[in-house]
Design a protein around this motif. Structure first.
Motif, mmCIF file in Angstrom:
data_model
loop_
_atom_site.group_PDB
_atom_site.id
_atom_site.type_symbol
_atom_site.label_atom_id
_atom_site.label_comp_id
_atom_site.label_asym_id
_atom_site.label_seq_id
_atom_site.Cartn_x
_atom_site.Cartn_y
_atom_site.Cartn_z
ATOM 1 N N GLY A 114 0.846 -1.638 -0.110
ATOM 2 C CA GLY A 114 0.251 -0.174 -0.176
ATOM 3 C C GLY A 114 1.133 1.052 -0.039
ATOM 4 N N VAL A 115 1.706 0.992 0.842
ATOM 5 C CA VAL A 115 2.973 2.807 0.268
ATOM 6 C C VAL A 115 3.940 2.252 -0.770
ATOM 7 N N SER A 116 5.137 1.029 -0.885
ATOM 8 C CA SER A 116 5.940 1.359 -1.866
ATOM 9 C C SER A 116 6.376 -0.452 -2.276
ATOM 10 N N PHE A 117 6.886 0.042 -3.286
ATOM 11 C CA PHE A 117 7.176 -1.856 -3.597
ATOM 12 C C PHE A 117 8.481 -1.542 -4.966
ATOM 13 N N ASP A 118 9.741 -2.366 -5.255
ATOM 14 C CA ASP A 118 10.292 -1.942 -6.087
ATOM 15 C C ASP A 118 10.026 -4.125 -6.266
ATOM 16 N N CYS A 119 10.381 -4.006 -7.484
ATOM 17 C CA CYS A 119 10.469 -5.088 -8.629
ATOM 18 C C CYS A 119 9.897 -6.498 -7.609
ATOM 19 N N SER A 120 11.113 -6.656 -7.304
ATOM 20 C CA SER A 120 11.429 -8.551 -5.958
ATOM 21 C C SER A 120 10.776 -8.072 -4.334
ATOM 22 N N GLY A 121 10.816 -7.134 -4.391
ATOM 23 C CA GLY A 121 9.447 -6.510 -3.162
ATOM 24 C C GLY A 121 8.359 -6.949 -3.243
ATOM 25 N N LEU A 122 7.718 -6.874 -4.264
ATOM 26 C CA LEU A 122 6.888 -7.418 -5.016
ATOM 27 C C LEU A 122 6.037 -7.674 -5.166
ATOM 28 N N THR A 123 7.255 -9.515 -5.770
ATOM 29 C CA THR A 123 7.424 -10.786 -6.342
ATOM 30 C C THR A 123 7.218 -11.276 -4.718
ATOM 31 N N SER A 124 8.197 -10.552 -3.727
ATOM 32 C CA SER A 124 8.211 -12.103 -2.351
ATOM 33 C C SER A 124 7.162 -11.014 -1.756
ATOM 34 N N TYR A 125 6.288 -10.066 -1.810
ATOM 35 C CA TYR A 125 5.191 -10.110 -0.973
ATOM 36 C C TYR A 125 4.351 -10.621 -1.597
ATOM 37 N N ALA A 126 3.737 -11.041 -3.054
ATOM 38 C CA ALA A 126 2.677 -11.474 -3.136
ATOM 39 C C ALA A 126 2.506 -13.500 -2.996
ATOM 40 N N TRP A 127 4.160 -13.153 -2.907
ATOM 41 C CA TRP A 127 3.862 -14.737 -1.993
ATOM 42 C C TRP A 127 3.916 -15.364 -1.462
ATOM 43 N N SER A 128 4.437 -14.156 -0.285
ATOM 44 C CA SER A 128 4.110 -14.445 1.110
ATOM 45 C C SER A 128 3.278 -14.155 1.575
ATOM 46 N N GLN A 129 2.110 -13.842 0.594
ATOM 47 C CA GLN A 129 0.740 -13.772 0.658
ATOM 48 C C GLN A 129 0.322 -15.272 0.729
ATOM 49 N N ALA A 130 0.634 -16.135 0.238
ATOM 50 C CA ALA A 130 -0.034 -17.304 -0.359
ATOM 51 C C ALA A 130 0.964 -18.619 0.751
ATOM 52 N N GLY A 131 1.889 -18.495 1.633
ATOM 53 C CA GLY A 131 2.267 -18.767 2.232
ATOM 54 C C GLY A 131 4.170 -19.311 2.163
ATOM 55 N N VAL A 132 4.365 -18.478 0.727
ATOM 56 C CA VAL A 132 5.452 -18.550 0.450
ATOM 57 C C VAL A 132 6.848 -18.449 0.498
ATOM 58 N N SER A 133 7.717 -18.303 1.172
ATOM 59 C CA SER A 133 9.374 -17.532 1.335
ATOM 60 C C SER A 133 10.671 -17.374 0.096
ATOM 61 N N LEU A 134 10.634 -16.397 -0.437
ATOM 62 C CA LEU A 134 11.282 -15.709 -1.394
ATOM 63 C C LEU A 134 12.287 -15.009 -0.974
ATOM 64 N N PRO A 135 13.834 -15.444 -1.535
ATOM 65 C CA PRO A 135 14.697 -14.242 -1.214
ATOM 66 C C PRO A 135 14.048 -12.769 -1.983
ATOM 67 N N ARG A 136 14.690 -11.860 -0.946
ATOM 68 C CA ARG A 136 14.589 -10.294 -1.698
ATOM 69 C C ARG A 136 14.718 -9.724 -2.446
ATOM 70 N N ASN A 137 15.925 -10.497 -3.597
ATOM 71 C CA ASN A 137 16.829 -10.015 -5.269
ATOM 72 C C ASN A 137 15.973 -10.492 -6.250
ATOM 73 N N SER A 138 15.668 -9.958 -7.036
ATOM 74 C CA SER A 138 15.234 -10.906 -8.478
ATOM 75 C C SER A 138 16.561 -11.919 -8.888
ATOM 76 N N ARG A 139 17.247 -11.711 -8.445
ATOM 77 C CA ARG A 139 18.544 -12.944 -9.125
ATOM 78 C C ARG A 139 18.390 -13.918 -7.998
ATOM 79 N N SER A 140 18.807 -13.922 -6.761
ATOM 80 C CA SER A 140 18.386 -14.490 -5.689
ATOM 81 C C SER A 140 17.069 -15.060 -5.705
ATOM 82 N N GLN A 141 15.805 -14.781 -6.477
ATOM 83 C CA GLN A 141 14.869 -15.675 -6.786
ATOM 84 C C GLN A 141 14.872 -16.365 -7.810
#
Length: 118
Positions: A28-55
């Protein structure tokens, strides 16, 4: 679309219009690209690394032609951008400074990897 991917895609859609800000994952405030994908998947209970290359490094690779909603679409070499595929050749992403989370067409010719969380 159902299951974990459906939860992740719905979470990403819920952030449409939120401003891009580098190195943030603040719903609701701000995201970068990998912040968005890690947030979205965290809502489904899946933990992802914080940056795109690590993801990208942490996920099983999927052929681009087999992409399904919820898959992560990675760009550039080295990988430095990611979006969440929503189907129909579209993805939700947080593109860059001055923009907002939005839906855009996938530039398949520029995709360097597709990964499947969950």
């Amino acid at each position: 679309m159902s299951g974990l991917a459906g939860v992740a895609v719905s979470a990403a859609y819920g952030q449409l219009g939120v401003p891009y800000r580098f190195a943030t994952s603040n719903p609701g405030v701000s995201f970068d690209c990998s912040g968005l994908t890690s947030y979205a998947w965290s809502q489904a209970g899946v933990s992802l690394p914080r940056n795109s290359r690590s993801q990208a490094a942490s996920l099983p690779r999927i052929p681009p032609a087999s992409a399904q909603p919820g898959d992560l679409i990675f760009y550039y070499s080295p990988i430095s951008h990611v979006g969440i595929y929503v189907g129909g050749g579209q993805m939700v992403h947080a593109p860059n400074t001055g923009s907002v989370v939005n839906v855009t067409g996938v530039s398949w010719g520029k995709v360097t990897a597709v990964g499947r969380p969950g």
